[in-house]
Design a protein around this motif. Sequence first.
Motif, mmCIF file in Angstrom:
data_model
loop_
_atom_site.group_PDB
_atom_site.id
_atom_site.type_symbol
_atom_site.label_atom_id
_atom_site.label_comp_id
_atom_site.label_asym_id
_atom_site.label_seq_id
_atom_site.Cartn_x
_atom_site.Cartn_y
_atom_site.Cartn_z
ATOM 1 N N HIS A 250 8.771 -7.666 -7.401
ATOM 2 C CA HIS A 250 8.144 -6.679 -8.284
ATOM 3 C C HIS A 250 6.407 -7.280 -8.016
ATOM 4 C CE1 HIS A 250 7.459 -4.646 -11.851
ATOM 5 N NE2 HIS A 250 6.287 -5.325 -11.921
ATOM 6 N N ILE A 251 6.039 -8.595 -7.723
ATOM 7 C CA ILE A 251 4.953 -8.465 -7.207
ATOM 8 C C ILE A 251 3.718 -8.194 -6.119
ATOM 9 C CG2 ILE A 251 3.203 -10.419 -7.556
ATOM 10 C CD1 ILE A 251 4.858 -12.265 -9.256
ATOM 11 N N LEU A 252 5.215 -7.744 -5.421
ATOM 12 C CA LEU A 252 4.785 -7.559 -3.871
ATOM 13 C C LEU A 252 4.863 -5.576 -3.787
ATOM 14 C CD1 LEU A 252 6.907 -9.444 -1.239
ATOM 15 C CD2 LEU A 252 4.314 -9.935 -2.286
ATOM 16 N N ALA A 253 5.448 -5.493 -4.661
ATOM 17 C CA ALA A 253 5.423 -3.940 -4.318
ATOM 18 C C ALA A 253 4.628 -3.408 -5.826
ATOM 19 C CB ALA A 253 6.770 -3.538 -5.673
ATOM 20 N N LYS A 254 4.440 -4.162 -6.520
ATOM 21 C CA LYS A 254 3.119 -3.731 -7.289
ATOM 22 C C LYS A 254 1.264 -3.577 -6.147
ATOM 23 C CE LYS A 254 1.797 -4.570 -11.456
ATOM 24 N NZ LYS A 254 1.695 -4.840 -12.825
ATOM 25 N N GLY A 255 1.459 -5.090 -5.754
ATOM 26 C CA GLY A 255 0.458 -5.124 -4.657
ATOM 27 C C GLY A 255 0.363 -4.079 -3.600
ATOM 28 N N PHE A 256 1.319 -3.800 -3.211
ATOM 29 C CA PHE A 256 2.109 -2.602 -2.758
ATOM 30 C C PHE A 256 1.224 -1.237 -2.662
ATOM 31 C CE2 PHE A 256 4.979 -5.112 0.580
ATOM 32 C CZ PHE A 256 4.369 -4.362 2.260
ATOM 33 N N GLY A 257 1.155 -1.294 -4.373
ATOM 34 C CA GLY A 257 0.601 0.504 -4.174
ATOM 35 C C GLY A 257 -0.896 0.207 -4.365
ATOM 36 N N LYS A 258 -1.764 -1.174 -4.297
ATOM 37 C CA LYS A 258 -3.239 -1.083 -3.988
ATOM 38 C C LYS A 258 -3.641 -1.214 -2.893
ATOM 39 C CE LYS A 258 -2.438 -3.776 -8.760
ATOM 40 N NZ LYS A 258 -2.808 -5.191 -9.554
ATOM 41 N N VAL A 259 -2.806 -1.194 -1.782
ATOM 42 C CA VAL A 259 -3.216 -1.797 -1.041
ATOM 43 C C VAL A 259 -3.469 -1.260 0.572
ATOM 44 C CG1 VAL A 259 -3.166 -3.350 1.562
ATOM 45 C CG2 VAL A 259 -2.640 -4.404 -0.988
ATOM 46 N N GLN A 260 -4.780 -0.409 1.391
ATOM 47 C CA GLN A 260 -4.063 0.322 2.419
ATOM 48 C C GLN A 260 -4.249 -0.319 3.490
ATOM 49 O OE1 GLN A 260 -7.300 3.624 2.215
ATOM 50 N NE2 GLN A 260 -6.357 4.420 3.976
ATOM 51 N N TYR A 261 -3.465 -0.003 4.133
ATOM 52 C CA TYR A 261 -2.591 0.057 5.868
ATOM 53 C C TYR A 261 -4.461 0.324 6.471
ATOM 54 C CZ TYR A 261 -0.254 -1.567 9.858
ATOM 55 O OH TYR A 261 0.068 -2.383 10.935
#
Length: 283
Positions: A250-261
């Motif tokens: 869940h922590i990683l999923a929230k982080g994915f929403g904040k990072v642009q590749y």
Amino acid sequence: MVCFATSSCTLSFRKYKKPFAVESASDPQLKKLVGEWMCTKIVVESNNRAQELEMEDVLSSVREDLELNVIELGAPDSAWTSYRSNGNGYQAMQWEFQPANNINFSADGAPVGSFAIAALEKDTMVLLMQLRPPDGGAGKAVCSCQFTRINSRKIAGMRLYDPAINWWRPQPQKNESHTELVNRLKAMLKFDYVYIRSLYYSAATYIDTKRLNMPFIYYNGGIGLKDYPDGTDSFTNFFYSKENIEEAMHILAKGFGKVQYTKRPNYTLEYAQFMKDLADVIE
């Protein structure tokens, strides 16, 4: 690490432009061995195709242990550390130089194996060992392990063995709090960041994503997050319980929403940058 060499390797170095030749354990040339080395390629040196096929299983095991892995050599008679990227710890051995040209390894006082130093320059090293078939047959072949020295200045000034990015390896003995899980994930991501950059700056020709620790799916031009890691994912080995694994996801999923590749000149550097950026934003 698995070594299949005999205790003393008597091998030919004539093919190398500058073959290594040292007759004394006090020779200053041995200082070139000290440091972190990426094994970029392992090949069997044989003109006999049938012999190569006979050694295929043994060679596969050697590649699993060494290729795209990093070893750290301290001063002679000190620890050799063999790194496996998806493991819960290190394998530490003692090493000593045996004239001429051999490095012998032992663990807990018992001999493990031997490499012959074929070539050693400032940033490159070739180690040879003799392979024998697992059934104890008479056949044998020479395995060439090619290494490139890791330049820490090119990988954020960090050593791959820095305790600050390796403390997460032992599995915790109890459930961890949200803050503890965030810190664990940050350290894991930073380790993969340093490891991937080590691959790139060692001129490795490919990346084996199975050696990375995160529950990610790797694409050409992107990284995705799995819905849930399966039993084959090394990621699950670093958490105490299913509940902690679910919270970490869940922590990683929230982080994915904040990072642009971010696009880079090479996909390897793209993967590394994503690891760093994700580590910076998870909370």
